[in-house]
Motif scaffolding. Sequence first.
Motif, PDB file in Angstrom:
ATOM      1  N   LYS A 178     -12.366  98.744   1.912  1.00 49.94           N
ATOM      2  CA  LYS A 178     -11.617  99.611   2.815  1.00 49.94           C
ATOM      3  C   LYS A 178     -11.658  99.081   4.236  1.00 49.94           C
ATOM      4  O   LYS A 178     -12.702  98.704   4.733  1.00 49.94           O
ATOM      5  N   SER A 179     -10.534  99.057   4.878  1.00 45.90           N
ATOM      6  CA  SER A 179     -10.472  98.696   6.294  1.00 45.90           C
ATOM      7  C   SER A 179      -9.041  98.850   6.764  1.00 45.90           C
ATOM      8  O   SER A 179      -8.101  98.693   5.991  1.00 45.90           O
ATOM      9  N   GLU A 180      -8.881  99.156   8.009  1.00 45.58           N
ATOM     10  CA  GLU A 180      -7.536  99.376   8.529  1.00 45.58           C
ATOM     11  C   GLU A 180      -6.888  98.081   8.979  1.00 45.58           C
ATOM     12  O   GLU A 180      -5.689  97.923   8.903  1.00 45.58           O
ATOM     13  N   ALA A 181      -7.736  97.146   9.446  1.00 50.03           N
ATOM     14  CA  ALA A 181      -7.205  95.961  10.106  1.00 50.03           C
ATOM     15  C   ALA A 181      -6.294  95.160   9.187  1.00 50.03           C
ATOM     16  O   ALA A 181      -6.663  94.798   8.091  1.00 50.03           O
ATOM     17  N   SER A 182      -5.094  94.941   9.637  1.00 46.35           N
ATOM     18  CA  SER A 182      -4.164  94.114   8.900  1.00 46.35           C
ATOM     19  C   SER A 182      -3.334  93.398   9.942  1.00 46.35           C
ATOM     20  O   SER A 182      -3.025  93.948  10.983  1.00 46.35           O
ATOM     21  N   LEU A 183      -3.008  92.164   9.671  1.00 51.08           N
ATOM     22  CA  LEU A 183      -2.263  91.384  10.656  1.00 51.08           C
ATOM     23  C   LEU A 183      -1.148  90.651   9.951  1.00 51.08           C
ATOM     24  O   LEU A 183      -1.381  89.940   8.981  1.00 51.08           O
ATOM     25  N   PHE A 184       0.049  90.873  10.397  1.00 52.10           N
ATOM     26  CA  PHE A 184       1.157  90.107   9.821  1.00 52.10           C
ATOM     27  C   PHE A 184       2.112  89.677  10.914  1.00 52.10           C
ATOM     28  O   PHE A 184       2.895  90.470  11.420  1.00 52.10           O
ATOM     29  N   VAL A 185       1.977  88.422  11.292  1.00 51.57           N
ATOM     30  CA  VAL A 185       2.950  87.795  12.175  1.00 51.57           C
ATOM     31  C   VAL A 185       3.195  86.449  11.544  1.00 51.57           C
ATOM     32  O   VAL A 185       2.264  85.677  11.353  1.00 51.57           O
ATOM     33  N   ILE A 186       4.404  86.188  11.133  1.00 49.94           N
ATOM     34  CA  ILE A 186       4.631  84.925  10.442  1.00 49.94           C
ATOM     35  C   ILE A 186       5.734  84.125  11.110  1.00 49.94           C
ATOM     36  O   ILE A 186       6.738  84.680  11.555  1.00 49.94           O
ATOM     37  N   GLU A 187       5.486  82.834  11.229  1.00 48.87           N
ATOM     38  CA  GLU A 187       6.482  81.946  11.799  1.00 48.87           C
ATOM     39  C   GLU A 187       7.468  81.582  10.696  1.00 48.87           C
ATOM     40  O   GLU A 187       7.071  81.273   9.571  1.00 48.87           O
ATOM     41  N   LEU A 188       8.755  81.641  11.004  1.00 47.74           N
ATOM     42  CA  LEU A 188       9.760  81.274  10.007  1.00 47.74           C
ATOM     43  C   LEU A 188      10.388  79.957  10.433  1.00 47.74           C
ATOM     44  O   LEU A 188      11.269  79.931  11.285  1.00 47.74           O
ATOM     45  N   PRO A 189       9.903  78.855   9.879  1.00 47.88           N
ATOM     46  CA  PRO A 189      10.408  77.552  10.315  1.00 47.88           C
ATOM     47  C   PRO A 189      11.870  77.399   9.911  1.00 47.88           C
ATOM     48  O   PRO A 189      12.305  78.031   8.951  1.00 47.88           O
ATOM     49  N   PRO A 190      12.623  76.579  10.657  1.00 47.96           N
ATOM     50  CA  PRO A 190      14.015  76.370  10.268  1.00 47.96           C
ATOM     51  C   PRO A 190      14.090  75.719   8.885  1.00 47.96           C
ATOM     52  O   PRO A 190      13.170  75.006   8.489  1.00 47.96           O
ATOM     53  N   TYR A 191      15.151  75.965   8.166  1.00 47.86           N
ATOM     54  CA  TYR A 191      15.318  75.305   6.866  1.00 47.86           C
ATOM     55  C   TYR A 191      15.458  73.807   7.068  1.00 47.86           C
ATOM     56  O   TYR A 191      16.096  73.376   8.022  1.00 47.86           O
ATOM     57  N   ARG A 192      14.882  73.078   6.190  1.00 48.55           N
ATOM     58  CA  ARG A 192      15.064  71.635   6.230  1.00 48.55           C
ATOM     59  C   ARG A 192      15.500  71.178   4.870  1.00 48.55           C
ATOM     60  O   ARG A 192      14.966  71.625   3.865  1.00 48.55           O
ATOM     61  N   MET A 193      16.483  70.284   4.863  1.00 49.41           N
ATOM     62  CA  MET A 193      16.935  69.754   3.588  1.00 49.41           C
ATOM     63  C   MET A 193      15.793  68.934   2.988  1.00 49.41           C
ATOM     64  O   MET A 193      15.347  67.976   3.585  1.00 49.41           O
ATOM     65  N   PRO A 194      15.283  69.315   1.820  1.00 54.07           N
ATOM     66  CA  PRO A 194      14.162  68.558   1.254  1.00 54.07           C
ATOM     67  C   PRO A 194      14.612  67.150   0.881  1.00 54.07           C
ATOM     68  O   PRO A 194      15.736  66.960   0.448  1.00 54.07           O
ATOM     69  N   GLN A 195      13.730  66.198   1.130  1.00 51.27           N
ATOM     70  CA  GLN A 195      14.070  64.827   0.754  1.00 51.27           C
ATOM     71  C   GLN A 195      13.579  64.584  -0.658  1.00 51.27           C
ATOM     72  O   GLN A 195      12.453  64.956  -0.995  1.00 51.27           O
ATOM     73  N   PHE A 196      14.396  63.922  -1.448  1.00 48.54           N
ATOM     74  CA  PHE A 196      14.036  63.774  -2.856  1.00 48.54           C
ATOM     75  C   PHE A 196      12.713  63.039  -3.015  1.00 48.54           C
ATOM     76  O   PHE A 196      11.849  63.435  -3.786  1.00 48.54           O
ATOM     77  N   GLN A 197      12.549  61.975  -2.208  1.00 51.87           N
ATOM     78  CA  GLN A 197      11.347  61.156  -2.349  1.00 51.87           C
ATOM     79  C   GLN A 197      10.081  61.980  -2.076  1.00 51.87           C
ATOM     80  O   GLN A 197       9.109  61.928  -2.823  1.00 51.87           O
ATOM     81  N   SER A 198      10.152  62.761  -1.015  1.00 48.44           N
ATOM     82  CA  SER A 198       8.989  63.572  -0.647  1.00 48.44           C
ATOM     83  C   SER A 198       8.717  64.631  -1.715  1.00 48.44           C
ATOM     84  O   SER A 198       7.573  64.918  -2.065  1.00 48.44           O
TER      85      SER A 198
END
Lengths: 74, 667
Positions: free
Chosen positions: B478-498
């Motif tokens: 039990k605890s009240e503390a909760s933290l949600f701040v999330i960075e939403l990085p821009p979409y990047r086209m995935p490279q096939f090799q990676s």
Amino acid sequence: MVSQLKVGEKGKIVDISHVGHLVQRRLLDLGFTEGTEVCVKCVMPFGGPIMIESCGQCIGIRRKEADRIEVERL
Amino acid sequence: MEVALIGNPNTGKTSLFNNLTGSYEYVGNWSGVTVEKKVGLFKNNIGRLIDLPGVYTLNPLSKDEGVVTSFFLNDSVDKLLNILDASQLERNLHLTIQLLEYGRPLFIGLNMMDVAENRGIHIDVKMLSALLGVTIVPVVARSGKGCEELIQAIDTPTIEGSGKNLIYYGKEIEEAISMVEKEIHGNTKHSLRWLALQWFEGNQYVNEYLLKIAHREKLESIRHTLEIKIKQQKKGKSLASFIYLKRKEAIGKILDEAVRKSDATTPLTEKVDAIVTNRFLGMPIFLLLMYCMFMLTFDWLGTPLSDGLDHILTGPITDGFEKILSNIGASEFIHALIIHGLVAGVGGVLVFVPQIFILFFFISLLEDSGYMARVALVMDRIMESVGLNGKAFIPMMIGFGCNVPGIMAARTIETPRERLLTILLTPLMSCSARLPVYALFVGGFFIGHKALIVLSLYVLGIVVALILAKVFSSTLLKSEASLFVIELPPYRMPQFQSLWRSTWDKGKGFIRKAGTFIFAGSVFIWLLSYAGPDGLKVNMDKSYLAAIGNSIAPLLKPIGFGTWQAAASLITGFLAKESIISTMNIIYFVPKGESLQGLLAHYYTPLAAYSFMVFILLYIPCLATTATIYKETGSKKWTSFAILYALVIAYILSFVIYQGGRLFGLV
């Protein structure tokens, strides 16, 4: 309040001192502080998080935190 | 020479690491994909490069970020390489300033200049370099452009700590810094100014460090006096936020000189986001993507490939081994060991390599594209209602591949309570090693609805995890503390090799396990089934393995599979889930022309098969996962709890499914 802005509306943060300490720290880390211009990008249903943008940087925060960030509508 | 690579999350740090060192690590796109310290050799052998987790500041909030601070305090490093995202310079420079104060020679790789240009941000690199007093090399981390220049710059000798005093924090703070410096002078090799400033900011790690080398009372009276002065002068501002504002002001001045802004175009990311994180479409799109992923893995692509591999293994390869063995005149014992033990055991697991690689490919795709962070955002409302936050969903998604990295990824969760909860529940996510068991059983019993049945198991795992999260968070944790701040990085086209390389990195563990763990386990299981109280080459029903299995089997009867074979395979399943399959291949020794799937129909009813799969899904974290839980929680109590609650839940659910199903007349 940020949560009162509609999607697409812009505002300038006036006061974030009422936000919880940890969240406040994280907002600072991400460059969101007094004077930052923000734009609400989207609002999740059922009281879910809000996505806000500033200078091309998007972040998600919870509605109850957004309720405590004071903004001035632009 | 040791060089540490440091930067904000999502700046291309891991890509740069890979391009500088040649050796490949894992590339991802959600905050904090690098959860462990990784070391690589520079391409031209000038030294070693240490990859640190992405952080926004040296004053940590999560355990993941703490890794960096304790590295700075306890390890020695010769030079620092700071990677900056050109499109988010202001925020990135807060870290750079702290690095300059740390005082080791610093180099900057300026990444994503193209993104910045598109947003109308034009950076005068020479000017920025002069203002900061640091060598800056523009790079394209994804393609490796600029890496040669960067390595050359790092290799040239430099003067230490030129930028320590880049920022003047005002008379009060500067005086207090000198006082702290006097207290700790001579007791540490670190920059005194850096220690003092971090301590003023409230850095817990630095606090602990300072208490070891200086008098607590003296230091605290210095800070206390300073805090009062700042509060009086600056209308109640805290010391930490005063320091932050001083840095922000200085960064603003630097940027005014070095950056020119013009009109920007709307990035594609925002258009995509308007759809995938749409109020109403977000969740359906996520479920649809999951559905496609499972259909591809189990029906459309994975199954034909696995079947093909199975034909090769049971056909030409087994025949080949038989021929070789009879040609060299191997004894009957060796012959049986290789054909019935090794080929059946190891081969039975290898058959599932294609399906596992397809699954890992999709997980890599979700990570690399930037969608993972959106999933966390979409899921936060549900997770919040059970006492977790959206970020906990990411370790769980990774847990679908393998629970071990999933549990490690929980380090990015800031609050200890939510982190522990995530660690305890991630083993309920159906990992790829459980997949062969499902594939075997759905192939035998649920031919028409393969993907649907498997999907139901994955969903069951998630639902059980959510319910237990609610139960645990309202009783044990039990605890009240909760933290949600999330960075939403821009979409990047995935490279096939990676993508391919990160799929391979994850998947090779499965193959390696087949060659070591499963190999040894197969030999052992086969020996237990070959030997019995009456000697060698006994009827399998009279073997040691049967004796062990029989002692447990009565317990399993109420949940539908009270055979010694099921019991024996469950025991080996603790070593690694896929060894359930290799054990079954050995003990239900399959005659030529028949398949294990066909044989199983004699031992299981469809209902019992489903109950068995549910039991496998939940019953125990495998050995490697248990070890990771222990490592991450540092607590024997929580580790045993993770094992015990899983066993209990698995038994209850299988019981309800089997007995309930029988009540409704299912068989």
